[in-house]
Design a protein around this motif. Structure first.
Motif, PDB file in Angstrom:
ATOM      1  N   ILE A  98       1.341  -1.493  -0.306  1.00 11.10           N
ATOM      2  CA  ILE A  98       0.144   0.140   0.088  1.00 11.10           C
ATOM      3  C   ILE A  98       0.964   1.325  -0.290  1.00 11.10           C
ATOM      4  N   ALA A 136      -2.978  -0.066  -3.704  1.00  8.43           N
ATOM      5  CA  ALA A 136      -3.138  -0.908  -3.724  1.00  8.43           C
ATOM      6  C   ALA A 136      -2.225  -2.300  -4.876  1.00  8.43           C
ATOM      7  N   ASP A 194      -6.773   2.574   2.788  1.00 12.63           N
ATOM      8  CA  ASP A 194      -6.487   1.546   2.680  1.00 12.63           C
ATOM      9  C   ASP A 194      -6.857   0.672   2.231  1.00 12.63           C
TER      10      ASP A 194
END
Length: 89
Positions: A13, A22, A54
């Motif tokens: 990430i 990612a 994320d």
């Protein structure tokens, strides 16, 4: 006798210019290596909570990787059967 296989997926990430990226990398026991990619961006009207970016980017990368695994399986089936293959999600 049953056999157990172990495949590893590494997830990387990163952030750049307000976007979270990612990459999910699959390594199987044989020579198969596949990569999936995902991206998330913060809506300027939303609160900046990095964990959410994320999660979104990783979910998209894993989804992309899953699709690429299906495409690889379809290509392998076609190579063995020489017949059209359609695998759905």
């Amino acid at each position: 006798m049953s056999a157990t296989k172990h495949w590893n997926v590494d997830v990387f990430i990163g952030e750049h210019d307000g976007r979270t990226y990612a990459e999910a990398r699959l390594q199987t026991n044989d020579a198969t290596r596949l990569h999936g990619y995902g991206e998330a961006r913060l809506n300027p009207a939303d609160e900046d909570i990095p964990e959410i970016g994320d999660e979104v980017a990783v979910a998209r990368a894993l989804s992309d990787l899953g699709h690429r695994v299906l495409l690889a399986a379809a290509a392998d089936i076609r190579a063995v059967t020489d017949a059209p293959v359609h695998l759905s999600r």
